[in-house]
Motif scaffolding. Structure first.
Motif, PDB file in Angstrom:
ATOM      1  N   THR A   5       0.841  -1.190   0.000  1.00 10.12           N
ATOM      2  CA  THR A   5       0.000   0.000   0.000  1.00 10.12           C
ATOM      3  C   THR A   5       0.879   1.244   0.000  1.00 10.12           C
ATOM      4  OG1 THR A   5      -0.098   0.204   2.402  1.00 10.12           O
ATOM      5  CG2 THR A   5      -1.761  -1.219   1.351  1.00 10.12           C
ATOM      6  N   ASP A   6       0.271   2.393  -0.263  1.00 11.07           N
ATOM      7  CA  ASP A   6       1.009   3.653  -0.251  1.00 11.07           C
ATOM      8  C   ASP A   6       1.670   3.883   1.104  1.00 11.07           C
ATOM      9  OD1 ASP A   6       0.118   4.014  -2.817  1.00 11.07           O
ATOM     10  OD2 ASP A   6      -1.398   5.514  -2.304  1.00 11.07           O
ATOM     11  N   ASN A   7       0.919   3.668   2.184  1.00 17.23           N
ATOM     12  CA  ASN A   7       1.475   3.881   3.524  1.00 17.23           C
ATOM     13  C   ASN A   7       2.623   2.924   3.818  1.00 17.23           C
ATOM     14  OD1 ASN A   7      -0.099   6.058   4.275  1.00 17.23           O
ATOM     15  ND2 ASN A   7      -1.720   4.778   5.109  1.00 17.23           N
ATOM     16  N   GLN A   8       2.510   1.679   3.385  1.00 17.22           N
ATOM     17  CA  GLN A   8       3.593   0.718   3.591  1.00 17.22           C
ATOM     18  C   GLN A   8       4.843   1.151   2.826  1.00 17.22           C
ATOM     19  OE1 GLN A   8       1.515  -2.798   2.296  1.00 17.22           O
ATOM     20  NE2 GLN A   8       1.109  -3.476   4.388  1.00 17.22           N
ATOM     21  N   LEU A   9       4.668   1.613   1.590  1.00 15.63           N
ATOM     22  CA  LEU A   9       5.797   2.094   0.796  1.00 15.63           C
ATOM     23  C   LEU A   9       6.470   3.293   1.455  1.00 15.63           C
ATOM     24  CD1 LEU A   9       4.394   1.822  -2.829  1.00 15.63           C
ATOM     25  CD2 LEU A   9       6.384   0.640  -1.932  1.00 15.63           C
ATOM     26  N   ILE A  10       5.660   4.204   1.972  1.00 15.18           N
ATOM     27  CA  ILE A  10       6.208   5.399   2.612  1.00 15.18           C
ATOM     28  C   ILE A  10       7.020   5.015   3.838  1.00 15.18           C
ATOM     29  CG2 ILE A  10       5.578   7.485   3.910  1.00 15.18           C
ATOM     30  CD1 ILE A  10       3.176   7.739   1.936  1.00 15.18           C
TER      31      ILE A  10
END
Length: 194
Positions: A5-10
């Motif tokens: 997910t975007d949050n995991q990538l960040i």
């Protein structure tokens, strides 16, 4: 491996960018969301929990102890960053070259993350994809037509247009009739600003 997910990538990219590899919750992320992201990364063995040392960012508290998250080799591999050797293990010239290579990798990861978040096409079959299709028509479309197509309220529809602009789409407003405007995508997606 399933898509991140975007949050995991960040979280992973911020941890990889740090010398100590410790995760820091993104600004504005709630404790509940941070707990969910952290537990999913630990479950997938992309990060590991460790007891926080003084000065380390704390991810969560458990039984009165501060817990930090550290990126693992699998986490670095998931975002395409190689684990760098400690500069003290190398000669000065090798350490400088390694440091430059690591900085180049970090910049590459940051660019991949930016490209993922900005200008990414909406998921096929979603209402945002429907809006993009309608806005791609040469003549444009009215807010009322977007509301009718999505079933959203007017403020939600306008917020979706703002969201598309933030993702890099050049949504333009064209005066049409008194009290009405047409909206269309001038070119999709445009380069991100700032």
């Amino acid at each position: 491996m399933p898509k991140l997910t975007d949050n995991q990538l960040i979280v992973l990219s911020k941890a990889a960018a740090r010398d100590d590899g410790v995760a820091v919750a993104p600004h504005g992320m709630s404790k509940a969301a941070a707990a969910k992201v952290g537990s999913s990364l630990v479950a997938r063995k992309l990060m590991r929990e460790s007891r926080s040392k003084p000065g380390m960012p704390v991810w969560r508290e458990a039984e009165g102890r501060n817990i930090s998250l550290m990126i693992t080799r699998a986490g670095r591999d998931a975002i395409g960053v190689e684990e760098d050797a400690m500069p003290s293990d190398r000669s000065g010239l090798e350490a400088t070259r390694a440091g430059a290579a690591v900085e180049t990798q970090k910049a590459s990861v940051a660019e991949k993350l930016r490209q993922h978040l900005i200008g990414a096409a909406p998921r096929a079959g979603s209402k945002q994809a429907l809006i993009v299709d309608l806005l791609s028509k040469e003549g444009g479309v009215t807010i009322d037509a977007l509301i009718k197509a999505t079933g959203w309220l007017p403020h939600t529809t306008r917020a979706a247009l703002t969201g598309l602009r933030k993702r890099g789409f050049a949504v333009e407003r064209i005066p049409h009739a008194p009290g009405a405007s047409l909206y269309r995508i001038a070119n999709r997606p445009c380069p991100a600003r700032g």
